[in-house]
Design a protein around this motif. Structure first.
Motif, PDB file in Angstrom:
ATOM      1  N   ASP A 110       0.832  -1.212   0.000  1.00  0.00           N
ATOM      2  CA  ASP A 110       0.000   0.000   0.000  1.00  0.00           C
ATOM      3  C   ASP A 110       0.861   1.254   0.000  1.00  0.00           C
ATOM      4  O   ASP A 110       0.800   2.084   0.918  1.00  0.00           O
ATOM      5  CB  ASP A 110      -0.954  -0.002   1.193  1.00  0.00           C
ATOM      6  CG  ASP A 110      -1.857  -1.227   1.224  1.00  0.00           C
ATOM      7  OD1 ASP A 110      -2.301  -1.650   0.141  1.00  0.00           O
ATOM      8  OD2 ASP A 110      -2.106  -1.764   2.319  1.00  0.00           O
ATOM      9  N   GLY A 111       1.672   1.397  -1.046  1.00  0.00           N
ATOM     10  CA  GLY A 111       2.650   2.474  -1.108  1.00  0.00           C
ATOM     11  C   GLY A 111       2.066   3.869  -1.001  1.00  0.00           C
ATOM     12  O   GLY A 111       1.056   4.196  -1.633  1.00  0.00           O
ATOM     13  N   VAL A 112       2.709   4.690  -0.182  1.00  0.00           N
ATOM     14  CA  VAL A 112       2.376   6.105  -0.032  1.00  0.00           C
ATOM     15  C   VAL A 112       3.682   6.894  -0.050  1.00  0.00           C
ATOM     16  O   VAL A 112       4.772   6.330   0.066  1.00  0.00           O
ATOM     17  CB  VAL A 112       1.594   6.385   1.272  1.00  0.00           C
ATOM     18  CG1 VAL A 112       0.223   5.731   1.235  1.00  0.00           C
ATOM     19  CG2 VAL A 112       2.386   5.909   2.489  1.00  0.00           C
ATOM     20  N   LEU A 113       3.561   8.208  -0.168  1.00  0.00           N
ATOM     21  CA  LEU A 113       4.746   9.053  -0.258  1.00  0.00           C
ATOM     22  C   LEU A 113       5.639   8.894   0.963  1.00  0.00           C
ATOM     23  O   LEU A 113       6.862   8.979   0.874  1.00  0.00           O
ATOM     24  CB  LEU A 113       4.327  10.514  -0.426  1.00  0.00           C
ATOM     25  CG  LEU A 113       5.440  11.517  -0.734  1.00  0.00           C
ATOM     26  CD1 LEU A 113       6.197  11.112  -1.993  1.00  0.00           C
ATOM     27  CD2 LEU A 113       4.862  12.917  -0.884  1.00  0.00           C
ATOM     28  N   ALA A 114       5.032   8.626   2.130  1.00  0.00           N
ATOM     29  CA  ALA A 114       5.811   8.485   3.364  1.00  0.00           C
ATOM     30  C   ALA A 114       6.722   7.263   3.352  1.00  0.00           C
ATOM     31  O   ALA A 114       7.615   7.147   4.194  1.00  0.00           O
ATOM     32  CB  ALA A 114       4.871   8.414   4.571  1.00  0.00           C
ATOM     33  N   ASP A 115       6.523   6.332   2.402  1.00  0.00           N
ATOM     34  CA  ASP A 115       7.377   5.140   2.318  1.00  0.00           C
ATOM     35  C   ASP A 115       8.733   5.450   1.687  1.00  0.00           C
ATOM     36  O   ASP A 115       9.628   4.603   1.707  1.00  0.00           O
ATOM     37  CB  ASP A 115       6.682   4.040   1.515  1.00  0.00           C
ATOM     38  CG  ASP A 115       5.476   3.469   2.243  1.00  0.00           C
ATOM     39  OD1 ASP A 115       5.551   3.342   3.473  1.00  0.00           O
ATOM     40  OD2 ASP A 115       4.468   3.165   1.577  1.00  0.00           O
TER      41      ASP A 115
END
Length: 232
Positions: A110-115
């Motif tokens: 569930d990739g997000v920018l915070a990763d």
């Protein structure tokens, strides 16, 4: 009834275990085997080694990415993954994976920018430890997460329109008025931050009234938002 006699071995194929030369050869074979086994144990037992390094990967927003490396370790090692120095727990978001006896991997879901960041695998056993690192680069389509509000201003006041933005790579940002690019000067100008952009109109005049548009764009997408400014 007489028993059949065993066939004699072909000439040159008989072996006399009492022959001193045979016994000496047997001793050499046993010593060689013990030496091979000892070398094998010494080769396997020791601090872990990374045989194939981690590589940087790109994670698209909403998808998953996998970091993996090939290691050599005996006895079996203890594996710890961390991000920017903080340990990651095996669970729904981060999944520790052991695909082969010598391949360890981390799946980020569930990739997000915070990763986005630097990921490190640490491999330990009783003989020592080693580590390796790589980066996850996150790609996020340009987006206006909150557009500017419509403003009713008095003549001579300062008007500020603000929009919250996101995107990776960082998007290009622009402002327009009534479908035309805004020519910045000391009175009308805009600023672009990491997560927002603002348009400032000083000493507002009736001619500043109109429909304002903010737009963002990167290689993954384009977004825009509108607001109206009235000056009385």
């Amino acid at each position: 009834m007489s028993k059949a006699k065993a066939a004699a071995p072909p000439p040159g194929c008989s072996l006399d275990i009492n022959d001193p030369k045979v016994q000496e050869a047997a001793i050499r074979i046993q010593a060689s085997y013990r030496g091979h086994r000892s070398r094998k144990e010494l080769r396997e037992k020791g601090p872990p080694k990374v045989l194939l390094n981690l590589k940087d990967v790109v994670l698209l927003e909403g998808s998953a990415a996998k970091l993996e490396c090939r290691v050599s370790a005996f006895p079996d090692p203890f594996i710890v993954w961390s991000k920017n120095g903080k340990e990651l727990k095996d669970g729904p978001k981060y999944r520790y994976v052991f695909e082969d006896p010598d391949v360890v991997a981390l799946v980020v879901r569930d990739g997000v920018l915070a990763d986005l960041g630097k990921y490190t695998v640490t491999i330990k056993n009783p003989f020592g430890e080693t580590s390796d690192s790589a980066c996850i680069k996150v790609e996020v389509p340009a987006k206006i997460t909150k557009g500017p509000d419509t403003v009713k201003a008095k003549k001579g006041s300062t008007v500020v329109l603000k929009a919250d933005i996101s995107g990776e790579p960082p998007p290009d940002v622009g402002w327009m008025k009534d479908g035309q690019d805004i020519d910045e000067d000391d009175r009308v100008f805009y600023d672009i931050g990491d997560t927002n952009t603002t348009l400032t109109i000083k000493k507002a005049q009736p001619s500043d009234a109109g429909k304002y548009e903010v737009f963002v764009e990167n290689n993954l997408g384009v977004d825009q938002s509108f607001a109206r400014v009235d000056v009385q």
